[in-house]
Design a protein around this motif. Structure first.
Motif, PDB file in Angstrom:
ATOM      1  N   PHE A  40     -45.263   4.545   7.778  1.00  0.00           N
ATOM      2  CA  PHE A  40     -45.922   5.549   6.887  1.00  0.00           C
ATOM      3  C   PHE A  40     -46.992   6.225   7.432  1.00  0.00           C
ATOM      4  O   PHE A  40     -47.870   6.839   6.493  1.00  0.00           O
ATOM      5  N   LYS A  41     -47.300   6.104   8.534  1.00  0.00           N
ATOM      6  CA  LYS A  41     -48.238   7.000   9.207  1.00  0.00           C
ATOM      7  C   LYS A  41     -47.620   8.085   9.966  1.00  0.00           C
ATOM      8  O   LYS A  41     -46.537   8.060  10.470  1.00  0.00           O
ATOM      9  N   LYS A  42     -48.471   9.367   9.708  1.00  0.00           N
ATOM     10  CA  LYS A  42     -47.909  10.579  10.534  1.00  0.00           C
ATOM     11  C   LYS A  42     -47.802  10.436  11.933  1.00  0.00           C
ATOM     12  O   LYS A  42     -48.725   9.688  12.420  1.00  0.00           O
ATOM     13  N   GLU A  43     -46.929  11.095  12.698  1.00  0.00           N
ATOM     14  CA  GLU A  43     -46.900  11.132  13.965  1.00  0.00           C
ATOM     15  C   GLU A  43     -47.574  12.410  14.429  1.00  0.00           C
ATOM     16  O   GLU A  43     -48.629  12.290  15.127  1.00  0.00           O
ATOM     17  N   ASP A  44     -47.160  13.541  14.012  1.00  0.00           N
ATOM     18  CA  ASP A  44     -48.097  14.902  14.228  1.00  0.00           C
ATOM     19  C   ASP A  44     -48.306  15.541  12.903  1.00  0.00           C
ATOM     20  O   ASP A  44     -49.526  15.888  12.979  1.00  0.00           O
ATOM     21  N   THR A  45     -47.459  15.722  12.007  1.00  0.00           N
ATOM     22  CA  THR A  45     -47.717  16.297  10.760  1.00  0.00           C
ATOM     23  C   THR A  45     -47.724  15.325   9.630  1.00  0.00           C
ATOM     24  O   THR A  45     -47.032  14.324   9.604  1.00  0.00           O
ATOM     25  N   MET A 298     -54.259  20.720  -0.785  1.00  0.00           N
ATOM     26  CA  MET A 298     -53.209  20.199   0.214  1.00  0.00           C
ATOM     27  C   MET A 298     -53.711  20.932   1.665  1.00  0.00           C
ATOM     28  O   MET A 298     -53.593  19.868   2.639  1.00  0.00           O
ATOM     29  N   LYS A 299     -54.363  21.885   1.662  1.00  0.00           N
ATOM     30  CA  LYS A 299     -54.822  22.283   2.936  1.00  0.00           C
ATOM     31  C   LYS A 299     -56.098  21.541   3.717  1.00  0.00           C
ATOM     32  O   LYS A 299     -55.987  21.224   4.753  1.00  0.00           O
ATOM     33  N   ASN A 300     -56.711  21.231   2.559  1.00  0.00           N
ATOM     34  CA  ASN A 300     -58.023  20.399   3.130  1.00  0.00           C
ATOM     35  C   ASN A 300     -57.495  18.957   3.501  1.00  0.00           C
ATOM     36  O   ASN A 300     -57.909  18.476   4.482  1.00  0.00           O
ATOM     37  N   LEU A 301     -56.408  18.164   2.817  1.00  0.00           N
ATOM     38  CA  LEU A 301     -56.039  17.161   3.295  1.00  0.00           C
ATOM     39  C   LEU A 301     -55.253  17.056   4.617  1.00  0.00           C
ATOM     40  O   LEU A 301     -55.311  16.386   5.411  1.00  0.00           O
ATOM     41  N   LEU A 302     -54.656  18.324   4.691  1.00  0.00           N
ATOM     42  CA  LEU A 302     -54.119  18.534   6.176  1.00  0.00           C
ATOM     43  C   LEU A 302     -54.924  18.440   7.245  1.00  0.00           C
ATOM     44  O   LEU A 302     -54.864  17.939   8.343  1.00  0.00           O
ATOM     45  N   ALA A 303     -56.111  19.330   6.884  1.00  0.00           N
ATOM     46  CA  ALA A 303     -57.090  19.545   8.030  1.00  0.00           C
ATOM     47  C   ALA A 303     -57.719  18.054   8.317  1.00  0.00           C
ATOM     48  O   ALA A 303     -58.015  17.768   9.292  1.00  0.00           O
ATOM     49  N   LEU A 304     -58.003  17.264   7.358  1.00  0.00           N
ATOM     50  CA  LEU A 304     -58.687  16.121   7.433  1.00  0.00           C
ATOM     51  C   LEU A 304     -57.801  14.813   8.222  1.00  0.00           C
ATOM     52  O   LEU A 304     -58.206  13.947   8.637  1.00  0.00           O
ATOM     53  N   GLY A 305     -56.586  15.253   8.125  1.00  0.00           N
ATOM     54  CA  GLY A 305     -55.600  14.477   8.952  1.00  0.00           C
ATOM     55  C   GLY A 305     -54.987  13.178   7.885  1.00  0.00           C
ATOM     56  O   GLY A 305     -54.617  12.116   8.450  1.00  0.00           O
ATOM     57  N   ALA A 306     -54.782  13.513   6.707  1.00  0.00           N
ATOM     58  CA  ALA A 306     -54.052  12.441   5.876  1.00  0.00           C
ATOM     59  C   ALA A 306     -52.827  12.141   6.224  1.00  0.00           C
ATOM     60  O   ALA A 306     -51.996  13.166   6.703  1.00  0.00           O
ATOM     61  N   ASP A 307     -52.228  10.959   5.996  1.00  0.00           N
ATOM     62  CA  ASP A 307     -50.683  10.399   6.870  1.00  0.00           C
ATOM     63  C   ASP A 307     -49.945  10.996   5.777  1.00  0.00           C
ATOM     64  O   ASP A 307     -48.645  11.472   6.125  1.00  0.00           O
ATOM     65  N   VAL A 308     -49.998  11.026   4.219  1.00  0.00           N
ATOM     66  CA  VAL A 308     -49.285  11.164   3.336  1.00  0.00           C
ATOM     67  C   VAL A 308     -49.632  11.933   2.226  1.00  0.00           C
ATOM     68  O   VAL A 308     -50.976  11.617   1.658  1.00  0.00           O
ATOM     69  N   ILE A 309     -49.222  12.966   1.915  1.00  0.00           N
ATOM     70  CA  ILE A 309     -49.536  13.892   0.640  1.00  0.00           C
ATOM     71  C   ILE A 309     -48.372  13.449  -0.244  1.00  0.00           C
ATOM     72  O   ILE A 309     -47.249  13.978  -0.361  1.00  0.00           O
ATOM     73  N   TYR A 316     -43.774  23.623  -2.077  1.00  0.00           N
ATOM     74  CA  TYR A 316     -45.184  24.483  -1.611  1.00  0.00           C
ATOM     75  C   TYR A 316     -45.858  23.561  -0.587  1.00  0.00           C
ATOM     76  O   TYR A 316     -46.335  24.387   0.460  1.00  0.00           O
ATOM     77  N   LEU A 317     -45.709  22.172  -0.545  1.00  0.00           N
ATOM     78  CA  LEU A 317     -46.650  21.510   0.483  1.00  0.00           C
ATOM     79  C   LEU A 317     -45.773  21.721   1.753  1.00  0.00           C
ATOM     80  O   LEU A 317     -46.588  22.248   2.951  1.00  0.00           O
ATOM     81  N   ILE A 321     -47.509  23.402   5.126  1.00  0.00           N
ATOM     82  CA  ILE A 321     -47.635  22.932   6.429  1.00  0.00           C
ATOM     83  C   ILE A 321     -47.008  23.870   7.528  1.00  0.00           C
ATOM     84  O   ILE A 321     -47.577  24.007   8.470  1.00  0.00           O
ATOM     85  N   THR A 322     -45.952  24.868   7.158  1.00  0.00           N
ATOM     86  CA  THR A 322     -45.248  25.690   7.848  1.00  0.00           C
ATOM     87  C   THR A 322     -45.940  26.846   8.110  1.00  0.00           C
ATOM     88  O   THR A 322     -45.824  28.004   8.939  1.00  0.00           O
ATOM     89  N   GLY A 323     -47.190  27.164   7.266  1.00  0.00           N
ATOM     90  CA  GLY A 323     -47.734  28.381   7.402  1.00  0.00           C
ATOM     91  C   GLY A 323     -47.352  29.840   6.540  1.00  0.00           C
ATOM     92  O   GLY A 323     -47.896  30.618   6.565  1.00  0.00           O
ATOM     93  N   GLU A 324     -46.496  29.262   5.509  1.00  0.00           N
ATOM     94  CA  GLU A 324     -45.786  30.242   4.592  1.00  0.00           C
ATOM     95  C   GLU A 324     -46.885  30.573   3.484  1.00  0.00           C
ATOM     96  O   GLU A 324     -46.657  31.531   2.815  1.00  0.00           O
ATOM     97  N   LEU A 325     -47.599  29.380   3.130  1.00  0.00           N
ATOM     98  CA  LEU A 325     -48.610  29.548   1.965  1.00  0.00           C
ATOM     99  C   LEU A 325     -49.908  29.465   2.410  1.00  0.00           C
ATOM    100  O   LEU A 325     -50.108  28.666   3.418  1.00  0.00           O
TER     101      LEU A 325
END
Length: 325
Positions: A40-45, A298-309, A316-317, A321-325
């Motif tokens: 349940f920990k992310k590898e890359d994303t 969502m964007k802030n948590l991605l930048a912080l490195g959260a494992d799961v949202i 939308y998420l 992640i793919t940069g479409e939003l």
């Protein structure tokens, strides 16, 4: 003057003691408490968790929602769902302890409360769980479905074991299973999940399923009794983790969990913090934020490195992640 000097000496001594204390404890190695790979920990994303199967896209916790999030699309890494036991001992997927919110017209204010614990599985299958679902266009697309139409479209209540049977071969995904009961029933549910996941036909799910609950007692029960089950608290059990991190004494608190379920903020306290995530990383614990539907969050948590949202809008998420939003 002597009294002033004495007071100053005392204050200086106290301050120095506190400073030394924090310096010492932060020199202690923060070793991992969970060995091996935590799935349940992310590898890359950051991993995408579809809350109730993606409740903004399809009627929550229904076969239709799961079909979309597991079969029709593949970007949801985790499916979050909730279980309850019926009067005839079947485990069904539903968030509330009754089906009124999703299965009875909102306008029917005089409707009897249909508690899952008081009805059999077949009795509960007489309700269209899409009747109150409003899509993003503000429409109610399933409101006028007959029961047969609702069945054909996967909108009747679903047994948990039927879920496991149907989707095991679909693709590689993970599960968050929330025990909604409390007290003695919650432990019965935990025993059921342990027995079920250790059956050969369901063993595929054993290392892919995390059990979550607001009931701290059942979380502690699972953590102590079933070492090979993945577990994560939603309730007050997360407070020591947050408190020790805030005061810089996290070295002395080793939570016996595989994941920490965090809200973005709680009672004005910001929990979207890098230190909380880094401390979990040092212990191989997954940081899981719920239920995040706001794009900026969502964007802030991605930048912080959260494992799961965990989100009602996994589409939308994914686009964030793919940069479409």
């Amino acid at each position: 003057m002597k009294k002033v000097n004495k007071a100053l000496i005392i204050v200086t001594a106290v301050f120095s003691t506190i400073l030394i204390f924090f310096l010492v404890i932060n020199m202690v190695p923060k070793s991992k408490i969970v060995e091996g790979v935590n799935p349940f920990k992310k590898e890359d994303t950051t991993l995408i968790s579809a809350h109730r199967g993606g409740a903004s896209i399809n009627p929550e916790n229904t076969e239709k929602a799961f079909d979309y999030s597991i079969v029709e699309t593949n970007y949801s890494d985790i499916i979050e769902l909730d279980i309850h036991m019926t009067s005839d001992g079947e485990y069904v997927i539903n968030h509330d302890d009754s089906i009124n919110r999703t299965g009875v017209l909102e306008s029917d204010t005089n409707a009897e409360e249909i508690l899952i614990a008081n009805h059999t599985y077949l009795e509960l299958r007489q309700y269209n769980l899409g009747v109150n679902f409003k899509n993003r266009e503000g429409e109610y697309p399933y409101r006028n479905y007959t029961i047969d139409e609702a069945k054909e479209n996967g909108l009747l209540i679903m047994r948990f074991e039927d879920f496991l049977d149907k989707y095991k071969e679909a693709r590689d995904f993970k599960l968050f299973v929330e025990i909604k009961a409390t007290g003695a029933q919650a432990k019965v549910d935990a025993d059921y999940l342990n027995d079920l996941l250790h059956q050969e036909q369901y063993s595929w799910y054993l290392n892919r399923t995390m059990i979550i609950s607001f009931d701290d007692d059942v979380i502690d029960y699972i953590a102590s009794e079933y070492e090979d089950l993945w577990v994560s608290p939603l309730g007050y059990d997360i407070i020591p983790y947050i408190a020790t991190a805030a005061f810089g004494v996290s070295t002395f608190y080793l939570p016996p969990y595989d994941g920490i379920q965090l809200q973005y903020s709680y009672s004005g306290l910001n929990l979207a913090r890098r230190d909380l995530i880094e401390i979990a990383d040092q212990r191989n614990i997954a940081t899981i934020y719920w239920t995040i539907n706001d794009i900026d969050k969502m964007k802030n948590l991605l930048a912080l490195g959260a494992d799961v949202i965990t989100t009602n809008s996994p589409d939308y998420l994914y686009e964030v992640i793919t940069g479409e939003l």
